[in-house]
Design a protein around this motif. Structure first.
Motif, PDB file in Angstrom:
ATOM      1  N   GLY A 178     -12.584   1.043  -5.567  1.00 10.97           N
ATOM      2  CA  GLY A 178     -12.987   0.084  -4.534  1.00 10.97           C
ATOM      3  C   GLY A 178     -12.511   0.587  -3.187  1.00 10.97           C
ATOM      4  N   GLU A 179     -13.124   0.046  -2.125  1.00 13.62           N
ATOM      5  CA  GLU A 179     -12.754   0.478  -0.776  1.00 13.62           C
ATOM      6  C   GLU A 179     -11.338   0.041  -0.418  1.00 13.62           C
ATOM      7  OE1 GLU A 179     -16.313  -0.021   2.249  1.00 13.62           O
ATOM      8  OE2 GLU A 179     -16.461  -1.413   0.575  1.00 13.62           O
ATOM      9  N   SER A 180     -10.840   0.600   0.682  1.00 10.92           N
ATOM     10  CA  SER A 180      -9.527   0.230   1.189  1.00 10.92           C
ATOM     11  C   SER A 180      -9.488  -1.283   1.447  1.00 10.92           C
ATOM     12  CB  SER A 180      -9.288   0.994   2.496  1.00 10.92           C
ATOM     13  OG  SER A 180      -8.003   0.723   2.944  1.00 10.92           O
ATOM     14  N   GLY A 181      -8.426  -1.927   0.984  1.00  6.06           N
ATOM     15  CA  GLY A 181      -8.264  -3.369   1.228  1.00  6.06           C
ATOM     16  C   GLY A 181      -8.888  -4.240   0.160  1.00  6.06           C
ATOM     17  N   SER A 182      -9.444  -3.626  -0.915  1.00  7.81           N
ATOM     18  CA  SER A 182     -10.102  -4.445  -1.938  1.00  7.81           C
ATOM     19  C   SER A 182      -9.110  -5.093  -2.908  1.00  7.81           C
ATOM     20  CB  SER A 182     -11.136  -3.609  -2.704  1.00  7.81           C
ATOM     21  OG  SER A 182     -10.551  -2.452  -3.237  1.00  7.81           O
ATOM     22  N   GLY A 183      -7.834  -4.710  -2.831  1.00  8.79           N
ATOM     23  CA  GLY A 183      -6.816  -5.362  -3.655  1.00  8.79           C
ATOM     24  C   GLY A 183      -6.326  -4.523  -4.824  1.00  8.79           C
ATOM     25  N   LYS A 184      -6.677  -3.238  -4.858  1.00 12.64           N
ATOM     26  CA  LYS A 184      -6.328  -2.382  -6.001  1.00 12.64           C
ATOM     27  C   LYS A 184      -4.820  -2.264  -6.187  1.00 12.64           C
ATOM     28  CE  LYS A 184      -8.430   1.201  -4.250  1.00 12.64           C
ATOM     29  NZ  LYS A 184      -8.799   0.656  -2.926  1.00 12.64           N
ATOM     30  N   THR A 185      -4.121  -1.904  -5.107  1.00  9.22           N
ATOM     31  CA  THR A 185      -2.668  -1.731  -5.221  1.00  9.22           C
ATOM     32  C   THR A 185      -1.989  -3.050  -5.587  1.00  9.22           C
ATOM     33  OG1 THR A 185      -2.617   0.127  -3.690  1.00  9.22           O
ATOM     34  CG2 THR A 185      -0.575  -1.117  -3.912  1.00  9.22           C
ATOM     35  N   THR A 186      -2.478  -4.141  -5.019  1.00  9.09           N
ATOM     36  CA  THR A 186      -1.855  -5.438  -5.321  1.00  9.09           C
ATOM     37  C   THR A 186      -2.035  -5.775  -6.803  1.00  9.09           C
ATOM     38  OG1 THR A 186      -2.365  -6.096  -3.053  1.00  9.09           O
ATOM     39  CG2 THR A 186      -1.666  -7.836  -4.563  1.00  9.09           C
ATOM     40  N   ILE A 187      -3.212  -5.476  -7.363  1.00  9.66           N
ATOM     41  CA  ILE A 187      -3.422  -5.693  -8.806  1.00  9.66           C
ATOM     42  C   ILE A 187      -2.414  -4.844  -9.585  1.00  9.66           C
ATOM     43  CG2 ILE A 187      -5.022  -5.312 -10.743  1.00  9.66           C
ATOM     44  CD1 ILE A 187      -7.339  -5.936  -8.760  1.00  9.66           C
ATOM     45  N   SER A 202     -12.607  -9.641   6.128  1.00 10.84           N
ATOM     46  CA  SER A 202     -11.173  -9.930   6.022  1.00 10.84           C
ATOM     47  C   SER A 202     -10.879 -10.806   4.804  1.00 10.84           C
ATOM     48  CB  SER A 202     -10.699 -10.657   7.281  1.00 10.84           C
ATOM     49  OG  SER A 202      -9.461 -11.267   7.017  1.00 10.84           O
ATOM     50  N   PRO A 203      -9.822 -10.468   4.054  1.00  8.44           N
ATOM     51  CA  PRO A 203      -9.465 -11.325   2.916  1.00  8.44           C
ATOM     52  C   PRO A 203      -8.791 -12.630   3.368  1.00  8.44           C
ATOM     53  CG  PRO A 203      -7.961  -9.449   3.069  1.00  8.44           C
ATOM     54  CD  PRO A 203      -8.981  -9.272   4.155  1.00  8.44           C
ATOM     55  N   ILE A 204      -8.615 -12.804   4.687  1.00 15.66           N
ATOM     56  CA  ILE A 204      -8.069 -14.087   5.189  1.00 15.66           C
ATOM     57  C   ILE A 204      -9.190 -15.130   5.192  1.00 15.66           C
ATOM     58  CG2 ILE A 204      -7.094 -15.256   7.216  1.00 15.66           C
ATOM     59  CD1 ILE A 204      -5.715 -12.609   7.900  1.00 15.66           C
ATOM     60  N   THR A 259      -3.693 -17.367   5.133  1.00 16.67           N
ATOM     61  CA  THR A 259      -3.322 -16.719   3.868  1.00 16.67           C
ATOM     62  C   THR A 259      -4.236 -15.537   3.591  1.00 16.67           C
ATOM     63  OG1 THR A 259      -2.700 -18.874   3.011  1.00 16.67           O
ATOM     64  CG2 THR A 259      -3.043 -17.167   1.391  1.00 16.67           C
ATOM     65  N   VAL A 260      -3.634 -14.423   3.164  1.00 16.95           N
ATOM     66  CA  VAL A 260      -4.424 -13.261   2.744  1.00 16.95           C
ATOM     67  C   VAL A 260      -4.665 -13.393   1.239  1.00 16.95           C
ATOM     68  CG1 VAL A 260      -4.491 -10.742   2.578  1.00 16.95           C
ATOM     69  CG2 VAL A 260      -3.211 -11.830   4.435  1.00 16.95           C
ATOM     70  N   LYS A 261      -5.945 -13.517   0.856  1.00 22.69           N
ATOM     71  CA  LYS A 261      -6.257 -13.580  -0.580  1.00 22.69           C
ATOM     72  C   LYS A 261      -6.462 -12.150  -1.059  1.00 22.69           C
ATOM     73  CE  LYS A 261      -8.311 -18.119  -0.658  1.00 22.69           C
ATOM     74  NZ  LYS A 261      -9.525 -18.909  -0.756  1.00 22.69           N
ATOM     75  N   ALA A 262      -5.373 -11.448  -1.340  1.00 20.16           N
ATOM     76  CA  ALA A 262      -5.455 -10.028  -1.690  1.00 20.16           C
ATOM     77  C   ALA A 262      -6.126  -9.852  -3.049  1.00 20.16           C
ATOM     78  CB  ALA A 262      -4.063  -9.404  -1.690  1.00 20.16           C
ATOM     79  N   VAL A 263      -5.821 -10.745  -4.001  1.00 22.36           N
ATOM     80  CA  VAL A 263      -6.470 -10.737  -5.318  1.00 22.36           C
ATOM     81  C   VAL A 263      -6.947 -12.168  -5.559  1.00 22.36           C
ATOM     82  CG1 VAL A 263      -6.231 -10.189  -7.775  1.00 22.36           C
ATOM     83  CG2 VAL A 263      -4.876  -8.919  -6.102  1.00 22.36           C
ATOM     84  N   GLU A 308      -1.677 -14.122  -3.282  1.00 23.67           N
ATOM     85  CA  GLU A 308      -1.859 -14.449  -1.856  1.00 23.67           C
ATOM     86  C   GLU A 308      -0.602 -14.071  -1.092  1.00 23.67           C
ATOM     87  OE1 GLU A 308      -2.827 -18.606  -1.714  1.00 23.67           O
ATOM     88  OE2 GLU A 308      -4.786 -18.278  -2.661  1.00 23.67           O
ATOM     89  N   PHE A 309      -0.803 -13.613   0.145  1.00 25.25           N
ATOM     90  CA  PHE A 309       0.320 -13.299   1.023  1.00 25.25           C
ATOM     91  C   PHE A 309       0.182 -14.131   2.298  1.00 25.25           C
ATOM     92  CE2 PHE A 309      -0.534  -9.181  -1.155  1.00 25.25           C
ATOM     93  CZ  PHE A 309       0.685  -9.019  -1.800  1.00 25.25           C
ATOM     94  N   PRO A 310       1.305 -14.507   2.923  1.00 27.38           N
ATOM     95  CA  PRO A 310       1.179 -15.164   4.217  1.00 27.38           C
ATOM     96  C   PRO A 310       0.650 -14.162   5.242  1.00 27.38           C
ATOM     97  CG  PRO A 310       3.499 -14.896   3.575  1.00 27.38           C
ATOM     98  CD  PRO A 310       2.679 -14.353   2.457  1.00 27.38           C
TER      99      PRO A 310
HETATM  100  N1  LIG Z   1       2.685  -7.706   1.489  1.00 32.27           N
HETATM  101  C1  LIG Z   1       1.533  -8.017   2.067  1.00 32.27           C
HETATM  102  N2  LIG Z   1       1.471  -8.951   3.043  1.00 32.27           N
HETATM  103  C2  LIG Z   1       0.292  -9.290   3.625  1.00 32.27           C
HETATM  104  N3  LIG Z   1      -0.893  -8.745   3.272  1.00 32.27           N
HETATM  105  C3  LIG Z   1      -0.892  -7.802   2.315  1.00 32.27           C
HETATM  106  C4  LIG Z   1       0.315  -7.384   1.658  1.00 32.27           C
HETATM  107  N4  LIG Z   1      -0.005  -6.428   0.741  1.00 32.27           N
HETATM  108  C5  LIG Z   1      -1.342  -6.259   0.819  1.00 32.27           C
HETATM  109  N5  LIG Z   1      -1.873  -7.077   1.771  1.00 32.27           N
HETATM  110  C6  LIG Z   1      -3.301  -7.202   2.126  1.00 32.27           C
HETATM  111  O1  LIG Z   1      -4.017  -7.465   0.935  1.00 32.27           O
HETATM  112  C7  LIG Z   1      -5.265  -6.769   0.928  1.00 32.27           C
HETATM  113  C8  LIG Z   1      -5.337  -5.866  -0.294  1.00 32.27           C
HETATM  114  O2  LIG Z   1      -4.387  -4.815  -0.112  1.00 32.27           O
HETATM  115  P1  LIG Z   1      -4.179  -3.653  -1.178  1.00 32.27           P
HETATM  116  O3  LIG Z   1      -3.097  -2.774  -0.661  1.00 32.27           O
HETATM  117  O4  LIG Z   1      -4.009  -4.255  -2.525  1.00 32.27           O
HETATM  118  O5  LIG Z   1      -5.608  -2.913  -1.098  1.00 32.27           O
HETATM  119  P2  LIG Z   1      -6.046  -1.507  -1.716  1.00 32.27           P
HETATM  120  O6  LIG Z   1      -7.348  -1.745  -2.411  1.00 32.27           O
HETATM  121  O7  LIG Z   1      -4.954  -0.910  -2.498  1.00 32.27           O
HETATM  122  O8  LIG Z   1      -6.326  -0.648  -0.401  1.00 32.27           O
HETATM  123  P3  LIG Z   1      -6.096   0.950  -0.141  1.00 32.27           P
HETATM  124  O9  LIG Z   1      -7.277   1.636  -0.794  1.00 32.27           O
HETATM  125  O10 LIG Z   1      -6.125   1.055   1.351  1.00 32.27           O
HETATM  126  O11 LIG Z   1      -4.782   1.342  -0.732  1.00 32.27           O
HETATM  127  C9  LIG Z   1      -5.336  -6.024   2.263  1.00 32.27           C
HETATM  128  O12 LIG Z   1      -6.078  -6.799   3.169  1.00 32.27           O
HETATM  129  C10 LIG Z   1      -3.882  -5.913   2.681  1.00 32.27           C
HETATM  130  O13 LIG Z   1      -3.780  -5.862   4.085  1.00 32.27           O
END
Ligand SMILES: Nc1ncnc2c1ncn2[C@@H]1O[C@H](COP(=O)(O)OP(=O)(O)OP(=O)(O)O)[C@@H](O)[C@H]1O
Ligand code: SF4
Ligand SMILES: [Mg+2]
Length: 342
Positions: A47-56, A279-281, A26-30, A17-19
């Motif tokens: 997965g689509e943009s914003g699905s949380g891939k990079t955060t994982i 929105s993941p919020i 809270t953003v529930k990214a994963v 989660e991110f603030p």
């Molecule tokens: N440091 C952060 N602070 C706040 N929100 C964040 C942060 N990093 C990621 N997010 C949010 O978390 C969610 C997941 O982001 P993430 O970058 O993991 O997605 P993604 O699947 O990699 O997307 P993309 O395909 O666009 O790269 C998004 O809504 C993003 O805005």
């Protein structure tokens, strides 16, 4: 690829989660993700943009702190290591991003950049670091004289090879590849993907391969996981996911692909995937996909579907997964394995 072996990476109920910009939100990214990756495997994550891939991916290499859940490397929880042990161990877990320009200092020569991770980790003498860097450049197919150049004197493909060489100097075991060919010209994407495959064969590397490009992931992955709004909705062998997708979201993604379509969908209808990912919020209650799913019923809003092994090795999170399985799948062996995706 999987069998009953112990996984090299084991992720359980990962939450990050991110603030949010709004006060108190809270953003529930994963939002509760579990999977295993086995040594020498290419595990695709789409997965689509914003699905949380990079955060994982960032959590897996410990660039971001999980809010909850566990990440074990060969059964070891890095949180239990001393800071010295952790610094040494984390060299084995690396990440390569989309944009090589962000990873390379424009004022440093290529050789200095490739040597830098070793210098930062204090590995070897200056001469040993130089030799290791030249060896790594050769391994990614770049000539020695490239070492004297600066990033602006290289093509995009050469720069991404330099970034890979830099990563190799640390002798990684697991590499998270985050959209590594997305910024490259179509004409050289194949070369760079082939390089990843060659390195995997030679060095026994394990990849978590993140991309939104289905054609890339289906070509190189042993297994594919599909992310939607911070959760996994499907996971299975690459062929099973692309030819016999279970989850309505995966089926919609596949049907939106221009070509080539999986065989059973070639004469079928395009499934419309309308609207933006929510929105993941404030994600939808129950099943996160319900606001875009043509099959949603009341139950989908009331209860989150469990992450279940529907057919051996093929997992999905949908209340009606069995219904969406093809007959071929239903006839297959039912759940029974104990390892996640094993
Ligand atoms: N440091 C952060 N602070 C706040 N929100 C964040 C942060 N990093 C990621 N997010 C949010 O978390 C969610 C997941 O982001 P993430 O970058 O993991 O997605 P993604 O699947 O990699 O997307 P993309 O395909 O666009 O790269 C998004 O809504 C993003 O805005
Ligand atoms: S649980 Fe319901 S809303 Fe979610 S994918 Fe399945 S049918 Fe659609
Ligand atoms: Mg991303």
């Amino acid at each position: 690829m999987t069998g009953e072996r112990a996984p090299t990476l084991s992720v359980r109920d990962l939450r990050v989660e991110f603030p949010a910009a709004e006060r108190g939100a809270t953003v529930k990214a994963v939002d509760g993700v579990s999977f295993d990756i086995f040594k020498g495997e290419t595990f695709g994550l789409i997965g689509e943009s914003g699905s949380g891939k990079t955060t994982i991916g960032r959590a897996v290499v410990h660039l971001v702190e999980p809010t909850a859940g566990t990440i074990l490397h060969d059964g070891v929880d890095p949180a239990r290591l001393s800071s010295r042990e952790f610094r040494a161990a984390r060299r084995a877990w690396q990440i390569v991003f989309q944009d090589p320009n962000a990873a390379l200092n424009p004022r440093s020569t290529i050789l200095t950049s490739v040597m830098e991770p070793l210098a930062v980790s204090g590995v070897g003498s200056a001469e040993e670091r130089r030799r290791a860097a030249l060896q790594a450049l050769a391994r990614v197919g770049l000539p020695e004289e490239i070492g004297a150049r600066y990033p602006h004197q290289l093509s995009g493909g050469q720069k991404q090879r330099v970034v890979i060489a830099r990563t190799l100097t640390l002798k990684p075991e697991l590499i998270v590849c985050d959209e590594v060919v997305a910024a490259l010209d179509m004409s050289i994407r194949g070369d760079v993907l082939n390089l990843f495959a060659e390195l995997q064969r030679e060095l026994g590397l394990t990849y978590l391969f993140i991309t939104h490009d289905l054609s890339v992931v289906s070509h190189i992955s042993d297994r594919i996981a599909v992310a939607y709004l911070g959760r996994l909705v499907e996971l299975g062998p690459a062929e099973a996911v692309t030819e016999n997708a279970i989850h309505p979201y995966t089926r919609a993604l596949l049907s939106a692909e221009p070509a080539p379509l999986p065989s059973h969908m070639r004469t079928g209808k395009r499934i419309l995937l309308e609207g933006e990912i929510p929105s993941p919020i404030n994600p939808p209650s129950g099943c996160h996909f319900r606001t875009r799913c043509g099959h949603a019923v009341d139950l989908c809003a009331q209860r989150a579907p469990e992450w279940r092994e529907i057919v051996r090795g093929h997992w999905a999170a949908c209340h009606f997964a069995e219904q969406f399985c093809s007959e071929e799948n239903v006839a297959g062996e039912k759940a029974g394995a104990t390892l996640l995706g094993g």
